[in-house]
Design a protein around this motif. Structure first.
Motif, PDB file in Angstrom:
ATOM      1  N   ASP A   1       0.837  -1.214   0.000  1.00  9.94           N
ATOM      2  CA  ASP A   1       0.000   0.000   0.000  1.00  9.94           C
ATOM      3  C   ASP A   1       0.868   1.258   0.000  1.00  9.94           C
ATOM      4  N   VAL A   2       1.939   1.243   0.794  1.00 11.34           N
ATOM      5  CA  VAL A   2       2.796   2.430   0.872  1.00 11.34           C
ATOM      6  C   VAL A   2       3.525   2.654  -0.447  1.00 11.34           C
ATOM      7  N   ALA A   3       4.042   1.590  -1.031  1.00 10.75           N
ATOM      8  CA  ALA A   3       4.837   1.754  -2.250  1.00 10.75           C
ATOM      9  C   ALA A   3       3.981   2.054  -3.476  1.00 10.75           C
TER      10      ALA A   3
ATOM     11  N   SER B   1       0.878   3.591  -3.464  1.00 14.73           N
ATOM     12  CA  SER B   1      -0.163   4.619  -3.285  1.00 14.73           C
ATOM     13  C   SER B   1      -0.014   5.804  -4.227  1.00 14.73           C
TER      14      SER B   1
END
Lengths: 199, 152
Positions: free
Chosen positions: B122-124, B126
């Motif tokens: 999710d972080v990479a 987004s």
């Protein structure tokens, strides 16, 4: 034509400002405590300005979006951006994925600088902090990178990412004063004994 | 100037401040990377520079320092990259416009982190937007690709 001239100016001015600016770091022979506090109040205007504080988020690894071009309420950098322990997003999404070497000419394009984008160290926590808190951090070698105040001033003159605050690209308000005036204030404050305000 | 794209060296006669995306699409006919927002906000233009995901719409071609890989160089219909295989397996694409950027970002993520958690993904990912909201399938395909890379 006026728009074309404006576009050309916007494309060339930041590069000139970054490469040709010769910052002098000559401390005054003396400065009183009152002069030091006066200089500090101007320094605080700079350190608390969104061009600087948005990336001085302390223990949070989330850059902030705040200032005149971002609306009334500060908010976290969009896209769920996390800078991680590396402060450059190495563990998550590198800042360099979007932030390159030169400011774009298009409003809202990512700000860029030649030395690479990153969050400030955790101990340099400025976003939302009081004048006294930032003052005490900045004069503490344990929390300012082991620098004397003269070295802090030299650091400002050398580091391209800090110079960016005065050449932030189209649509962004620059930090107040000029980089040279900010360096001069740091030197006055240091010679005055680095006095901090009560609040 | 010279530009290495997908293992081939190209001589391009363009101004140094032209966005890399324009050079790829309009000068070299690599139309895999897409124009979405033009300000690095959507990720549709994502390519690799020396293996690292980079938005090509705001990167000036004169600042390119490394080998460029586009979706055309990641794999081919005959020899697909593991991430592309996983994309087909999960039928990730809906309209498909953002998917080249999604795949380039995902393969860069897996190079850096071969076993990403849901949070890591999710972080990479987004910064890569999908108007069709294929995000659950993107996440599943990345897990599948990670598992296949581990087996390989």
């Amino acid at each position: 034509m006026r728009r074309l001239i404006f576009a050309v100016l916007m494309a060339t001015v930041p590069a000139v400002a970054l490469s040709a600016e010769d910052i002098q770091t000559n401390p005054p022979a003396s400065a009183t405590e009152a002069e030091g506090l006066e200089a500090w109040s101007r320094i605080y205007e700079v350190t608390s300005h969104s061009r600087c504080s948005n990336c001085h988020t302390g223990p949070s690894d989330r850059p902030m979006w705040s200032g005149p071009s971002y609306g009334a309420e500060p908010r976290r950098h969009g896209m769920n951006i996390r800078a991680g322990e590396s402060r450059i997003g190495a563990e998550t999404l590198p800042c360099s994925t979007c932030h390159g070497a030169q400011n774009g000419e298009v409003p809202h394009s990512p700000p860029d600088n030649a030395s690479g984008w990153m969050l400030a160290p955790v101990e340099a926590h400025w976003f939302g902090q009081s004048s006294r808190t930032i003052c005490e951090q900045l004069r503490d070698p344990a929390r300012n990178g082991g620098r004397t105040l003269n070295e802090v001033a030299q650091h400002l003159g050398h580091d391209l990412i800090l110079r960016w605050a005065w050449a932030p690209g189209p649509g962004r308000e620059p930090a107040p004063y000029s980089l040279q005036e900010h360096v001069d204030d740091l030197l006055i404050w240091g010679v005055a004994g680095a006095p901090c305000p009560q609040q | 100037m010279r530009l290495n794209v997908n293992g081939q060296t190209h001589e391009v006669d363009v101004q140094e401040d032209m966005p890399l995306l324009w050079v790829l699409r309009d000068e070299l006919n690599y139309t895999g990377p897409k124009f979405g927002c033009g300000i690095a906000m959507c990720g549709a233009c994502t390519v690799h520079i020396d293996g690292v995901a980079t938005r090509s719409c705001t990167l000036q071609v004169g600042d390119v320092d490394g080998e460029v890989t586009t979706i055309e160089g990641l794999g081919t219909p005959d020899v697909q990259h593991i991430v592309q295989q996983a994309w087909v397996e999960h039928q990730v694409a809906q309209c498909g416009y953002c998917q080249p950027g999604q795949i380039m970002q995902a393969s860069s993520l897996l190079d850096a982190n071969p076993e990403p958690t849901d949070d890591d993904i999710d972080v990479a990912m987004s910064g890569n937007l999908c108007r069709c909201a294929t995000y659950p399938r993107i996440r599943a395909a990345i897990h599948t690709a990670a598992a296949k890379m581990k087996e390989a």
